[in-house]
Enzyme design. Structure first.
Site, PDB file in Angstrom:
ATOM      1  N   ASP A 130      37.071 -14.802  64.380  1.00  0.00           N
ATOM      2  CA  ASP A 130      37.926 -15.467  64.273  1.00  0.00           C
ATOM      3  C   ASP A 130      37.168 -16.797  63.055  1.00  0.00           C
ATOM      4  O   ASP A 130      36.902 -17.085  64.547  1.00  0.00           O
ATOM      5  CB  ASP A 130      38.891 -16.037  64.655  1.00  0.00           C
ATOM      6  CG  ASP A 130      39.930 -16.812  64.461  1.00  0.00           C
ATOM      7  OD1 ASP A 130      39.748 -16.996  62.771  1.00  0.00           O
ATOM      8  OD2 ASP A 130      41.306 -17.200  64.888  1.00  0.00           O
ATOM      9  N   ASN A 143      33.375 -14.038  54.039  1.00  0.00           N
ATOM     10  CA  ASN A 143      34.716 -13.315  52.960  1.00  0.00           C
ATOM     11  C   ASN A 143      35.481 -13.842  53.711  1.00  0.00           C
ATOM     12  O   ASN A 143      36.712 -14.254  52.706  1.00  0.00           O
ATOM     13  CB  ASN A 143      34.955 -11.809  53.270  1.00  0.00           C
ATOM     14  CG  ASN A 143      36.159 -11.346  52.709  1.00  0.00           C
ATOM     15  OD1 ASN A 143      36.220 -11.421  51.143  1.00  0.00           O
ATOM     16  ND2 ASN A 143      36.815 -10.776  53.510  1.00  0.00           N
ATOM     17  N   TYR A 186      43.395 -24.489  47.662  1.00  0.00           N
ATOM     18  CA  TYR A 186      42.950 -23.529  47.586  1.00  0.00           C
ATOM     19  C   TYR A 186      41.148 -23.513  46.400  1.00  0.00           C
ATOM     20  O   TYR A 186      39.670 -23.561  46.909  1.00  0.00           O
ATOM     21  CB  TYR A 186      42.911 -21.555  47.555  1.00  0.00           C
ATOM     22  CG  TYR A 186      42.586 -21.005  47.257  1.00  0.00           C
ATOM     23  CD1 TYR A 186      42.183 -20.313  48.310  1.00  0.00           C
ATOM     24  CD2 TYR A 186      41.985 -20.599  45.661  1.00  0.00           C
ATOM     25  CE1 TYR A 186      41.434 -19.094  48.206  1.00  0.00           C
ATOM     26  CE2 TYR A 186      41.518 -19.188  46.099  1.00  0.00           C
ATOM     27  CZ  TYR A 186      40.804 -18.539  46.872  1.00  0.00           C
ATOM     28  OH  TYR A 186      40.062 -17.432  46.934  1.00  0.00           O
ATOM     29  N   LYS A 202      37.284 -24.011  47.413  1.00  0.00           N
ATOM     30  CA  LYS A 202      36.192 -23.157  46.689  1.00  0.00           C
ATOM     31  C   LYS A 202      35.298 -24.064  46.588  1.00  0.00           C
ATOM     32  O   LYS A 202      33.851 -23.570  46.545  1.00  0.00           O
ATOM     33  CB  LYS A 202      37.244 -22.189  46.135  1.00  0.00           C
ATOM     34  CG  LYS A 202      38.348 -21.330  47.343  1.00  0.00           C
ATOM     35  CD  LYS A 202      36.912 -20.079  48.126  1.00  0.00           C
ATOM     36  CE  LYS A 202      37.696 -18.709  47.963  1.00  0.00           C
ATOM     37  NZ  LYS A 202      36.969 -18.036  48.698  1.00  0.00           N
ATOM     38  N   THR A 237      45.610  -8.663  45.726  1.00  0.00           N
ATOM     39  CA  THR A 237      45.116  -9.017  47.004  1.00  0.00           C
ATOM     40  C   THR A 237      46.144  -9.922  48.396  1.00  0.00           C
ATOM     41  O   THR A 237      47.282 -10.152  47.215  1.00  0.00           O
ATOM     42  CB  THR A 237      43.788 -10.434  47.997  1.00  0.00           C
ATOM     43  OG1 THR A 237      43.913 -10.980  48.627  1.00  0.00           O
ATOM     44  CG2 THR A 237      44.069 -11.388  46.586  1.00  0.00           C
TER      45      THR A 237
END
Length: 236
Positions: free
Chosen positions: A53, A80, A157, A161, A190
């Site tokens: 985790d 990932n 998000y 990134k 996804t």
């Protein structure tokens, strides 16, 4: 034999990357939070499972200790694992706890795992790190009208990134003997936001995994400190 650890690999992009690297002859450690699903995915692919985790320091430390104890060594790390959070009506969740969770997984998680993996990676003759990023975190792509990222709003998000970009650059500068790159895998079907993968527009994860696998297989003369996509480098 090249040994690779992939985080968040029991489904989607991570699982398809694991499939390609197993086929390429890598010994793949498939990292996942859920033991049952992770073990099932590893059995299906011919990989090894390790419970991991990325938001839990103890879990990360235990996973890397298990890999070290196995004697396989570690040559490649694919960071990932990633999440997005949706609120009511499907819009992006922008409350404090949700945003902190996104950053903890997508950015801080990379640092947690990388720091734990570095002692093993530095023993490799060809150490490689691949950080899964997104064009939504590219300042260039979000300002370029021809790119889909410039037409999609993603405050938490996308910002997480963008942090991945600087994490990648700073690690590449700090460890010049490693090959460390960020990857934009393309718009991919996804369950990132917690929904049905088929409801998310994009290409199959098996197609997007090809660019990740390509960067995972570079040699010591390969690029480092770059942002890569299907057709080559992407602007930061």
């Amino acid at each position: 034999m090249t040994t690779t650890l992939i985080t968040g690999a029991n489904t989607g992009l991570g699982k398809q990357t694991a499939r390609l690297l197993v086929e390429a002859g890598h010994t793949v450690w498939l990292g996942a939070r859920d033991e049952a699903r992770g073990q099932a995915a590893a059995d299906e692919l011919g990989a090894r499972f390790v419970q991991l985790d990325v938001t839990d320091d103890a879990s990360v430390a235990a996973a890397l200790a298990a890999i070290e104890a196995s004697g396989t060594g570690l040559d490649v790390l694919v960071n990932n694992a990633g999440i997005a959070r949706r609120g009511a009506g499907g819009s992006e969740a922008l409350d404090g706890p949700s945003v902190l969770e996104v950053f903890d997984t997508n950015a801080v998680g990379i640092i947690r795992v990388t720091e734990a993996a570095l002692p093993l990676l530095q023993r490799s003759s060809n150490p490689v790190i691949v950080n899964i990023s997104s064009a939504l975190g590219s300042f260039w792509a979000t300002h370029e009208p021809s790119r889909p990222a410039s037409h999609f709003r993603s405050i938490a998000y996308g910002s997480s990134k963008a942090a991945v970009s600087m994490i990648t650059v700073q690690y590449a500068l700090s460890y010049p003997q490693l090959r460390i790159n960020a990857v934009e895998p393309g718009i991919t079907q996804t369950s990132l936001g917690g929904g049905d993968p088929k409801s998310h527009p994009g290409r199959p994860a098996a197609e997007s995994a090809k660019v990740v696998a390509r960067l995972a297989c570079i040699g010591s003369d390969g690029p480092t400190g770059t942002f890569q996509e299907d057709d080559g480098e992407l602007g930061w």
